[in-house]
Design an enzyme around this catalytic site. Sequence first.
Site, PDB file in Angstrom:
ATOM      1  N   TRP A  61      28.123  35.575  42.311  1.00  0.00           N
ATOM      2  CA  TRP A  61      29.389  35.575  41.571  1.00  0.00           C
ATOM      3  C   TRP A  61      30.369  34.616  42.242  1.00  0.00           C
ATOM      4  O   TRP A  61      30.364  34.462  43.478  1.00  0.00           O
ATOM      5  CB  TRP A  61      30.002  36.978  41.554  1.00  0.00           C
ATOM      6  CG  TRP A  61      29.724  37.768  40.309  1.00  0.00           C
ATOM      7  CD1 TRP A  61      30.603  38.005  39.291  1.00  0.00           C
ATOM      8  CD2 TRP A  61      28.523  38.438  39.929  1.00  0.00           C
ATOM      9  NE1 TRP A  61      30.007  38.772  38.307  1.00  0.00           N
ATOM     10  CE2 TRP A  61      28.727  39.045  38.671  1.00  0.00           C
ATOM     11  CE3 TRP A  61      27.269  38.564  40.520  1.00  0.00           C
ATOM     12  CZ2 TRP A  61      27.743  39.780  38.014  1.00  0.00           C
ATOM     13  CZ3 TRP A  61      26.289  39.293  39.861  1.00  0.00           C
ATOM     14  CH2 TRP A  61      26.531  39.887  38.625  1.00  0.00           C
ATOM     15  N   ASP A  93      38.381  43.324  35.396  1.00  0.00           N
ATOM     16  CA  ASP A  93      37.767  43.434  34.074  1.00  0.00           C
ATOM     17  C   ASP A  93      38.431  44.388  33.086  1.00  0.00           C
ATOM     18  O   ASP A  93      38.610  44.061  31.927  1.00  0.00           O
ATOM     19  CB  ASP A  93      36.314  43.890  34.218  1.00  0.00           C
ATOM     20  CG  ASP A  93      35.482  42.995  35.110  1.00  0.00           C
ATOM     21  OD1 ASP A  93      36.031  42.082  35.743  1.00  0.00           O
ATOM     22  OD2 ASP A  93      34.260  43.215  35.168  1.00  0.00           O
ATOM     23  N   TRP A 124      39.208  48.919  37.655  1.00  0.00           N
ATOM     24  CA  TRP A 124      40.495  48.243  37.876  1.00  0.00           C
ATOM     25  C   TRP A 124      41.667  49.010  37.262  1.00  0.00           C
ATOM     26  O   TRP A 124      42.723  48.442  37.013  1.00  0.00           O
ATOM     27  CB  TRP A 124      40.439  46.815  37.317  1.00  0.00           C
ATOM     28  CG  TRP A 124      39.528  45.944  38.134  1.00  0.00           C
ATOM     29  CD1 TRP A 124      38.200  45.706  37.895  1.00  0.00           C
ATOM     30  CD2 TRP A 124      39.837  45.230  39.338  1.00  0.00           C
ATOM     31  NE1 TRP A 124      37.678  44.892  38.864  1.00  0.00           N
ATOM     32  CE2 TRP A 124      38.656  44.572  39.751  1.00  0.00           C
ATOM     33  CE3 TRP A 124      41.007  45.082  40.104  1.00  0.00           C
ATOM     34  CZ2 TRP A 124      38.603  43.773  40.905  1.00  0.00           C
ATOM     35  CZ3 TRP A 124      40.944  44.275  41.242  1.00  0.00           C
ATOM     36  CH2 TRP A 124      39.761  43.639  41.629  1.00  0.00           C
ATOM     37  N   GLU A 146      32.476  49.291  46.998  1.00  0.00           N
ATOM     38  CA  GLU A 146      33.188  48.273  46.219  1.00  0.00           C
ATOM     39  C   GLU A 146      34.679  48.606  46.084  1.00  0.00           C
ATOM     40  O   GLU A 146      35.524  47.736  46.229  1.00  0.00           O
ATOM     41  CB  GLU A 146      32.515  48.192  44.835  1.00  0.00           C
ATOM     42  CG  GLU A 146      32.951  47.051  43.960  1.00  0.00           C
ATOM     43  CD  GLU A 146      32.215  47.040  42.620  1.00  0.00           C
ATOM     44  OE1 GLU A 146      31.378  47.958  42.371  1.00  0.00           O
ATOM     45  OE2 GLU A 146      32.468  46.129  41.817  1.00  0.00           O
TER      46      GLU A 146
HETATM   47  C1  DGY Z   1      30.517  43.141  35.716  1.00  0.00           C
HETATM   48  O1  DGY Z   1      29.440  42.914  35.175  1.00  0.00           O
HETATM   49  O2  DGY Z   1      31.001  44.274  35.835  1.00  0.00           O
HETATM   50  C2  DGY Z   1      31.249  42.055  36.331  1.00  0.00           C
HETATM   51  O3  DGY Z   1      32.470  42.471  36.874  1.00  0.00           O
HETATM   52  C3  DGY Z   1      31.462  40.930  35.383  1.00  0.00           C
HETATM   53  O4  DGY Z   1      31.776  39.851  36.158  1.00  0.00           O
END
Ligand code: DGY
Length: 436
Positions: free
Chosen positions: A43, A174, A360, A403
């Site tokens: 990424w 996202d 998020w 994460e």
């Molecule tokens: C996901 O697939 O969740 C990623 O954040 C997209 O980049």
Amino acid sequence: MNSKDMTQPATDQTMLETAQQILRDNDRGGYTVPSARLYPFQWNWDAGITALGWMCFDEARAWQELDSLFLGQWENGLVPHIVFHQPADSYFPGPEQWGLADRKPPTTSITQPPLLATMVRLMRDRAKDKGLAKQRVAALLPRLISAHHWWSRERDPENTGLVVSYHPWESGMDNSPAWDAPLAAVPPTKREYQRRDTQHIDAAQRPHKAEYDRFVYLLDLFRELKFDGARIYAECPYRVADFGTNAILLRSVLDLADLCDDAGLNEEAEVQRARAAVMKKAMASLWSEELGQYVSLDTSTGQQLLSPTHATFLAGYARIYDQTTAGQQYALLERWQAMSRWGLASLRPDDAAFEPQRYWRGPIWPHINWMIAEGCQHYGRQDLHDRLLGDTRELIAEKGFYEYFNPGTGEAYGGPAFSWTAAIILYWVLGQQLPR
Ligand code: DGY
């Protein structure tokens, strides 16, 4: 270290060893996957942050991370959000979905927050091998310059000073509540698809299906429009000037200008400084009097997106505060911190949309903590910097290298053995405490 039932908080030495081991384990031969099953490719903004982590113990490998990412750069300068170096079946949507399986290497057609020039500058500044750093920066500069020209040309064709995103994934954040209103204008896809993320992670920690239906609609649209920038600009139903992306870009433009000067590319440095001035002026229009913070803008409707997200605090990282706004914003930051046990929640914890476990929409993100703290330090708020650093260290030491984290309970979520979490420990949290 990644077990959720860890009882003993880790020492600095065990954290250092674990962080290095995570990067080695996630190394797929020149590039690092963010987390083995959940994100099995490279990424864009993960690679930038992860390279900072590698820089703390293997400088050649750190530079290679960026070289690998740029293998996916398009001819027009786009640095894609994912580079699919090798096939993997644990992720949706893969290269065929994007319609780009034939590219070498295959990539997606969208991008991610443009932090790479800043990462290159920080890597150069930290390098012990200055000769290698000079050589690698020289090789990366044309790539970075081309990426920045792409941003100006393709994402701000009317030279407003603000770049637009066409997909929430481009913001990196996202499913931020800030995107709820513009996503409502995107039709849900009618086609069947099979998500893979919720096979690895509890669905309560991931975006809803309603959001995925629109994420998929948009990626199909880009393919149908043959990735034609002008058509997408005209026809995409989602067009957002994201404050976070613009802040991260502005900082990168400033760092790119300095890198260009140091390499003797003074004309290009001036182009970048002029762009920074235009951006800084335009970003003032993203101030919301109502919320007392920066917000994003739906450029299709002209409406500010009135959601109190932590992106506002990236203004410090972007160096756009004056003394008055710095004081006001840091007072706001302290109010947010007072609302949860750990800082810093990605959404103001008293907002109706706050969900402390959902990606998020509330959780703490270690790399964003670092970026915000870096700004605090720059503007003389070492106290706030230290508190963010202390919280980040404590969460990861107690809960593991996950994460993201619940700001109230500290519970760890999302992908385990996460590369940029490891990198943030190496570069920021321990980087300041242990001999380099
Ligand atoms: C996901 O697939 O969740 C990623 O954040 C997209 O980049």
